[in-house]
Each structure stands twice: as C-alpha cells, then as structure tokens.
Design a protein around this motif. Structure first.
Motif, PDB file in Angstrom:
ATOM      1  N   LEU A 202       0.828  -1.217   0.000  1.00 41.24           N
ATOM      2  CA  LEU A 202       0.000   0.000   0.000  1.00 41.24           C
ATOM      3  C   LEU A 202       0.855   1.256   0.000  1.00 41.24           C
ATOM      4  CD1 LEU A 202      -2.830  -1.102   2.464  1.00 41.24           C
ATOM      5  CD2 LEU A 202      -2.937  -0.960  -0.027  1.00 41.24           C
ATOM      6  N   GLY A 203       2.091   1.124  -0.504  1.00 44.28           N
ATOM      7  CA  GLY A 203       2.977   2.270  -0.609  1.00 44.28           C
ATOM      8  C   GLY A 203       4.265   2.039   0.155  1.00 44.28           C
ATOM      9  N   TYR A 204       5.346   2.670  -0.315  1.00 47.20           N
ATOM     10  CA  TYR A 204       6.652   2.422   0.288  1.00 47.20           C
ATOM     11  C   TYR A 204       7.370   3.697   0.726  1.00 47.20           C
ATOM     12  CZ  TYR A 204       8.171   3.597  -4.474  1.00 47.20           C
ATOM     13  OH  TYR A 204       8.364   4.226  -5.685  1.00 47.20           O
ATOM     14  N   SER A 205       6.767   4.861   0.493  1.00 45.95           N
ATOM     15  CA  SER A 205       7.413   6.103   0.921  1.00 45.95           C
ATOM     16  C   SER A 205       7.086   6.374   2.391  1.00 45.95           C
ATOM     17  CB  SER A 205       6.960   7.274   0.055  1.00 45.95           C
ATOM     18  OG  SER A 205       5.622   7.621   0.358  1.00 45.95           O
ATOM     19  N   GLU A 206       7.677   7.437   2.918  1.00 44.41           N
ATOM     20  CA  GLU A 206       7.521   7.770   4.340  1.00 44.41           C
ATOM     21  C   GLU A 206       6.058   7.892   4.757  1.00 44.41           C
ATOM     22  OE1 GLU A 206       8.722  11.438   7.399  1.00 44.41           O
ATOM     23  OE2 GLU A 206       9.244  11.535   5.260  1.00 44.41           O
ATOM     24  N   HIS A 207       5.220   8.428   3.867  1.00 40.91           N
ATOM     25  CA  HIS A 207       3.819   8.669   4.216  1.00 40.91           C
ATOM     26  C   HIS A 207       2.976   7.396   4.192  1.00 40.91           C
ATOM     27  CE1 HIS A 207       4.298  13.004   4.174  1.00 40.91           C
ATOM     28  NE2 HIS A 207       4.926  12.921   3.018  1.00 40.91           N
ATOM     29  N   HIS A 208       3.526   6.323   3.650  1.00 43.87           N
ATOM     30  CA  HIS A 208       2.696   5.148   3.405  1.00 43.87           C
ATOM     31  C   HIS A 208       3.059   3.926   4.234  1.00 43.87           C
ATOM     32  CE1 HIS A 208       2.357   7.514  -0.403  1.00 43.87           C
ATOM     33  NE2 HIS A 208       1.088   7.199  -0.249  1.00 43.87           N
ATOM     34  N   ILE A 209       4.264   3.823   4.728  1.00 47.20           N
ATOM     35  CA  ILE A 209       4.708   2.580   5.365  1.00 47.20           C
ATOM     36  C   ILE A 209       3.917   2.302   6.636  1.00 47.20           C
ATOM     37  CG2 ILE A 209       6.999   2.729   4.361  1.00 47.20           C
ATOM     38  CD1 ILE A 209       8.038   3.734   7.048  1.00 47.20           C
ATOM     39  N   PRO A 210       3.765   1.026   7.009  1.00 51.04           N
ATOM     40  CA  PRO A 210       2.909   0.655   8.142  1.00 51.04           C
ATOM     41  C   PRO A 210       3.225   1.387   9.444  1.00 51.04           C
ATOM     42  CG  PRO A 210       3.530  -1.300   6.906  1.00 51.04           C
ATOM     43  CD  PRO A 210       4.300  -0.163   6.316  1.00 51.04           C
ATOM     44  N   ASN A 211       4.514   1.562   9.744  1.00 53.64           N
ATOM     45  CA  ASN A 211       4.874   2.221  10.999  1.00 53.64           C
ATOM     46  C   ASN A 211       4.383   3.661  11.089  1.00 53.64           C
ATOM     47  OD1 ASN A 211       7.862   0.340  10.951  1.00 53.64           O
ATOM     48  ND2 ASN A 211       6.288   0.155  12.505  1.00 53.64           N
ATOM     49  N   ASN A 212       4.079   4.267   9.939  1.00 50.46           N
ATOM     50  CA  ASN A 212       3.528   5.617   9.936  1.00 50.46           C
ATOM     51  C   ASN A 212       2.036   5.637   9.607  1.00 50.46           C
ATOM     52  OD1 ASN A 212       5.985   6.810  10.593  1.00 50.46           O
ATOM     53  ND2 ASN A 212       6.602   7.006   8.454  1.00 50.46           N
ATOM     54  N   ARG A 213       1.426   4.424   9.615  1.00 49.29           N
ATOM     55  CA  ARG A 213      -0.005   4.339   9.323  1.00 49.29           C
ATOM     56  C   ARG A 213      -0.742   3.552  10.408  1.00 49.29           C
ATOM     57  NH1 ARG A 213      -1.313   6.063   4.188  1.00 49.29           N
ATOM     58  NH2 ARG A 213      -3.373   6.244   5.134  1.00 49.29           N
ATOM     59  N   GLY A 214      -0.328   3.740  11.647  1.00 41.23           N
ATOM     60  CA  GLY A 214      -1.080   3.175  12.766  1.00 41.23           C
ATOM     61  C   GLY A 214      -0.560   1.856  13.308  1.00 41.23           C
ATOM     62  N   PHE A 215       0.457   1.286  12.674  1.00 39.05           N
ATOM     63  CA  PHE A 215       0.972  -0.009  13.140  1.00 39.05           C
ATOM     64  C   PHE A 215       2.200   0.196  14.027  1.00 39.05           C
ATOM     65  CE2 PHE A 215      -1.459  -1.222   9.377  1.00 39.05           C
ATOM     66  CZ  PHE A 215      -2.157  -2.329   9.858  1.00 39.05           C
ATOM     67  N   ASP A 216       2.137  -0.337  15.246  1.00 41.39           N
ATOM     68  CA  ASP A 216       3.266  -0.245  16.170  1.00 41.39           C
ATOM     69  C   ASP A 216       4.437  -1.100  15.704  1.00 41.39           C
ATOM     70  OD1 ASP A 216       1.633   1.274  17.924  1.00 41.39           O
ATOM     71  OD2 ASP A 216       0.793  -0.575  18.758  1.00 41.39           O
ATOM     72  N   TYR A 217       4.112  -2.228  15.092  1.00 46.75           N
ATOM     73  CA  TYR A 217       5.149  -3.186  14.702  1.00 46.75           C
ATOM     74  C   TYR A 217       4.930  -3.607  13.259  1.00 46.75           C
ATOM     75  CZ  TYR A 217       7.998  -7.436  14.589  1.00 46.75           C
ATOM     76  OH  TYR A 217       8.921  -8.396  14.263  1.00 46.75           O
ATOM     77  N   GLN A 218       6.029  -3.745  12.524  1.00 45.16           N
ATOM     78  CA  GLN A 218       5.963  -4.186  11.131  1.00 45.16           C
ATOM     79  C   GLN A 218       7.041  -5.227  10.867  1.00 45.16           C
ATOM     80  OE1 GLN A 218       8.610  -3.151   8.718  1.00 45.16           O
ATOM     81  NE2 GLN A 218       7.732  -4.497   7.169  1.00 45.16           N
ATOM     82  N   TYR A 219       6.648  -6.279  10.163  1.00 42.47           N
ATOM     83  CA  TYR A 219       7.599  -7.256   9.633  1.00 42.47           C
ATOM     84  C   TYR A 219       7.087  -7.684   8.270  1.00 42.47           C
ATOM     85  CZ  TYR A 219       9.837 -11.610   8.470  1.00 42.47           C
ATOM     86  OH  TYR A 219      10.525 -12.586   7.778  1.00 42.47           O
ATOM     87  N   GLY A 220       7.975  -7.729   7.279  1.00 39.31           N
ATOM     88  CA  GLY A 220       7.569  -8.194   5.958  1.00 39.31           C
ATOM     89  C   GLY A 220       8.150  -7.338   4.861  1.00 39.31           C
ATOM     90  N   PHE A 221       7.402  -7.170   3.780  1.00 35.72           N
ATOM     91  CA  PHE A 221       7.892  -6.386   2.639  1.00 35.72           C
ATOM     92  C   PHE A 221       6.795  -5.450   2.160  1.00 35.72           C
ATOM     93  CE2 PHE A 221       6.093 -10.342   1.118  1.00 35.72           C
ATOM     94  CZ  PHE A 221       5.372 -10.009  -0.009  1.00 35.72           C
TER      95      PHE A 221
END
Length: 542
Positions: A202-221
């Motif tokens: 769902l996007g790979y720039s700063e505005h889109h990555i999971p850690n900046n979209r409500g997710f405390d933890y991210q693992y994957g691609f």
C-alpha cells in the motif's frame, strides 16, 4: 543563416509545445503532469484531529483481539471447504467448521493492492483514486516504451497505447492516501497494540509505510512480491521459474527494493521460508501482547508468484506430473499448515475465546500462472468476472458466532472493517462514505435481510456492477458489454445484454450515479491483461 536558425527555432518550439500539450514535460519523456498527486492538507489536519478524539469507555469487559489474515491470489478452487479436489486445506476447513463460511463474498478489486486498500479502509478503493496497482517502475522515455511494446515478448500482458506516465518523484506518492483512515489507526483510538506482518503493498514512501499508518510493529515487505527463500539453490527448496517476462523480473528483483524483508522499516537478513517466517512472527507478536487487546494483520504472500516450496511439501504431491502445479499445491499446503499453527498457538495461549478471526483472499486465483483456473467460476485475478472478485471468506468468534454456519447472502470485503469498528465501539468521521456493514447482527439473527444488494467495480476502461441477481461488465474503451443473471447462471455463461435491454439500462444508470461519487484515478496502469474465454478475447487493466 539567420533565417535558417529562425526556422529551426520555430520548429523546435512547435515540437516542444506539442509535447507539452500532449502531456510530456521534455522531448522523448513519458512523464505527464496529469499524474501529479497532491495531498489535501485540510483533510490531513481533519484526520489528525479526529484520531485524537477521546472515546467513551468500552461497554464490555476486555476488548476483543482482532486477527485478520489475508491470503494472496487464492481462489475458492484451492480451499477444500469450498470443494477443491486438488489441494487439501484441513486447517482452513477447521476454521470454517468452527465459524462461518461465506459463499458469496466480493472483494472491491480483482487485484492485490486496490483490494487490500478497501479491506483496511472499509471504503471502495475507487472512492479515493486507487483504481489500479501502484507501480514501482514505468517506461520513463519513448525509446524504452517502444522497445517494451514492439520488441519484448510480454505474453498475455499488453502495454498501454498511451505512454503518459507519472514522473519518478510522483511514483513515490502512490499508495494508500495519507488522508484515508485505516483500521489500525481507528483501533489505536482504543489503545490497541497493532502489528502488520507480511505483505503490505500500500505504498513504500515515508507517508505510506505501516509504521507511519497506525501499526506499532511491522515485519515483511512493502511491494507486490518477494522471494519465499533467500537462496535459490537451497537443496531443501524447489523453485519453478515460469517462462514469462514478469517471472524474470521477479527473480531478478529477488529481495531488493520493495521486495526486501524489513522489520520496522529496517532491511534485515531473513533465512526462513517466508510463509514460516510470517507465521512465526505472528505467533511471537501474540505471545508478547496476549495480556492486552491487539490487532494483528497477517498478510501472507502465498500463493502469489514467484513459485517456491519446501521440498517436504513438494514430495507430498509426487502424483502431480505438472511441475508448475506441483510447486503451487505445495505452497498452498505449507500456507494451510502455517494458518493451522497460528490457530493452535492462539488456543494454547488462552486467547481463542476473546479473539475474532477473519480469513479472506485478496482476489481470485491468478489463472495466468496456469497453476489454477478458478473453475467453475469464470475468469480469475485481474478480471471482474466471478473468478476474480468472488472469493473465499471465513470468520470465527468462539462462543459468539454459531459454529458451522454457512452464510449465503452476498457480503463485501469492506464489511470486515465495519464489523471490527462496531465491535470495538470506535467512532468514524462523517466526512466520507463507508461501504461496509456490521456483519455480526446478520450472523446472530439480530438483523434480517441481505447485507448488500449492490456492488460496483471500476478500473480504467472496465466497469462492472452487480445489482441484485443481475451483473453487468463492459469496456468503455473496447466497446463490449455483457449481462448475466447470477441466480440462474452463477458461472456467467449466457450473455443476456441483447435480450434484456431494460435490465441493462437500469444497471448502467445505477453505475453512473455511483461513479459520480468517485475521485479520478491517481495513477495509470502500464498494461492490460489479455485473456481468452470461450474464444472471446478480453483486455482487463493490470
């Protein structure tokens, strides 16, 4: 000499003006200002304020945990609880037996990223311009476009006729708009611990990555795919490299760029088979957060290409002579076991009674891999026929939902969002339309009727809609239109558009009304997927 120079300058000026009018910024470039993405600053400010709103206390006891599992490119034909004879999925079958199996669930898009956007926002992806896949590369000049169109063998994928694409710096803005509110962000209002494990897309720039979209933890691609095994020559793995330009691109990319494995946005070295790694990361997260309410989004990339399977699973299918299908079936079996282990650990941790579980596929099977065909449904991934948008969906909440329920009324993938929001007693903003409904009352007998009568899909030149029992598909570019009565013709075999002009007109009128609610697409597709069904050729946006 001056006259020649003046004529030359005039010619160059006319060419440059023509290119600018055509949509290109410089000669030979394919970059177009049309695809510049701008974030609405007022909406961003509104979202920020809204998410800081205090909620009244939760009326129940402890908030329920949310386990949301998405499998990739897996149609009904690969679930034995939906009648598969090729792959046995005992763990997913058990989930269906202990919960609810939906027989008529529609996703909002027949392709990965737009479908996942709708899953996490509860809104049809077209409402905010997410019509087609975000792209990580475009042909950025006319020579490369011409080479791709006329000199490369792209198989069943046909390059767009209009080479007008976003500039590279605009590509980084593609993804789930920052103004959209996803499920993790809503649940943070209730202080849920949140994790995104697996595929994001769902996007790979700063505005889109999971850690900046409500997710405390991210693992994957972050991208569309990644290798399942880091080593291509691992004796414990079996690879099947398909003879297509897309497969070559995937194997060449490997685990680089958006296919890299990351933990909280940092690239890591991952030696585990990716299906196992996603499973283990999900289990570890539940163990750490078992004493607090959590939202765990598990995005498996199985059974998406590239095809890689553990050898022990591969050996289980020694009766399958087609190597392509054998590796695919092995991947599906490994996925089923991974899901089974997550369910077992949930039970052993004592979390089963207070966890609602959703399992859904993002779209139908990818028939172009020649490993699955979605029969008896028509078409598959990328198409808006039933094989592309009608998917397996399982749901379980022990003690709250009647076990062994088979629910036959049409439902939407956007219902997962709304069901969860209502369950957690969260608020939603009133500045946008939501498409999902709360399914709990329909499943427990608290509400009668059908959750959804109408479904709509749009991607570039293809429009589709289901209104009651009637379904229409058309290409406004290629000039074909088809109409089916799904009550009498579930598998879309008899086109009635020429004999039921009344129904055709009614459906088109309703679609046009819905279409007025949408935002224009934020980026273009690169290709169309060419598929031939019963001798008729179709082109669907890829």
């Amino acid at each position: 000499m001056k006259r020649i120079r003046r004529h030359s300058d005039l010619i160059i000026g006319v060419i440059f003006l023509a290119l600018m009018t055509w949509g290109c910024t410089f000669p030979f470039t394919t970059a177009s200002y049309k695809w510049n993405i701008k974030y609405d600053q007022e909406k961003l400010a509104f979202k920020k304020d809204f998410l800081q709103t205090a909620l009244p206390p939760y009326s129940g006891g402890r908030l329920p945990n949310i386990l949301f599992i998405v499998v990739d490119d897996m149609g009904k034909s690969e679930f034995s609880c939906y009648g598969s004879t090729t792959v046995q999925t005992p763990h997913m079958d058990q989930l269906a037996a202990e919960g609810v199996r939906f027989t008529d669930c529609y996703v909002a898009s027949p392709v990965c990223a737009p479908s996942r956007a709708a899953l996490l926002t509860g809104r049809c992806n077209e409402r905010y311009g997410f019509e087609t896949q975000p792209m990580e590369i475009y042909p950025n000049n006319l020579p490369s476009y011409w080479i791709g169109k006329y000199m490369m063998n792209t198989g069943e994928f046909v390059l767009d006729e209009k080479p007008r694409f976003p500039a590279e710096w605009q590509m980084q803005k593609q993804g789930l708009l920052p103004t959209e509110i996803n499920l993790a962000e809503v649940l943070k209002m209730r202080n849920y611990s949140t994790a995104c494990v697996g595929k994001w897309h769902l996007g790979y720039s700063e505005h889109h990555i999971p850690n900046n979209r409500g997710f405390d933890y991210q693992y994957g691609f972050y991208g569309a795919f990644s290798l399942y095994s880091e080593k291509r020559n691992d004796p414990n793995m079996v690879n099947h490299i398909q003879d297509s330009f897309s497969a070559k691109h995937q194997w060449k990319t490997g685990r680089k760029e958006t296919s890299a494995i990351r933990r909280n946005d940092k690239v890591i070295k991952e030696k585990r088979y990716l299906t196992d790694a996603i499973k283990e990361e999900a289990i570890a997260y539940m163990a750490v957060h078992k004493k607090e309410p959590f939202f765990l989004y598990v995005g498996f990339n199985a059974v998406h290409v590239p095809f890689q399977a553990p050898r022990d699973y591969y050996e289980m299918y020694d009766h399958v002579t087609d190597e392509n299908k054998r590796v695919y079936y092995a991947m599906a079996a490994a996925l089923d076991d991974a899901i089974g282990e997550i369910m077992d650990k949930l039970r052993l941790m004592g979390l089963e009674d207070n966890t609602i579980i959703y399992l859904i596929s993002d779209n139908g099977g990818a028939a172009y891999t020649n490993a699955t065909d979605n029969k008896p449904y028509k078409g598959g991934k990328l198409t808006m026929f039933e094989g592309g948008v009608n998917v397996p969906f399982l749901m379980k909440w022990k003690g709250r939902l009647p076990a062994g329920t088979v629910y036959e009324n049409p439902v939407s993938s956007t219902d997962i969002f709304m069901t969860t929001v209502r369950l957690a007693e969260c608020r939603l903003p009133d500045d946008r339309v939501y498409d999902g409904v709360d399914l709990i009352p329909y499943l427990t007998g608290g509400k009668e009727g059908i959750p959804h009568e109408n479904f709509y899909w749009k991607a570039d030149h293809i429009n589709a809609m289901r209104i009651g029992d009637w379904k229409c598909l058309q290409s406004v570019r290629d000039g074909w239109i088809e109409l089916y009565n799904l009550k009498e013709d579930r598998y879309e075999t008899i086109d009635l558009h020429s004999v039921r002009p009344d129904e055709l007109a009614r459906l088109k009128e309703m679609f046009e009304k819905w279409e007025k609610e949408l935002k224009p697409p934020l980026w273009p597709r690169i290709m169309d997927y060419k598929i031939t069904i019963n001798g008729k050729e179709y082109l669907f946006p890829a």
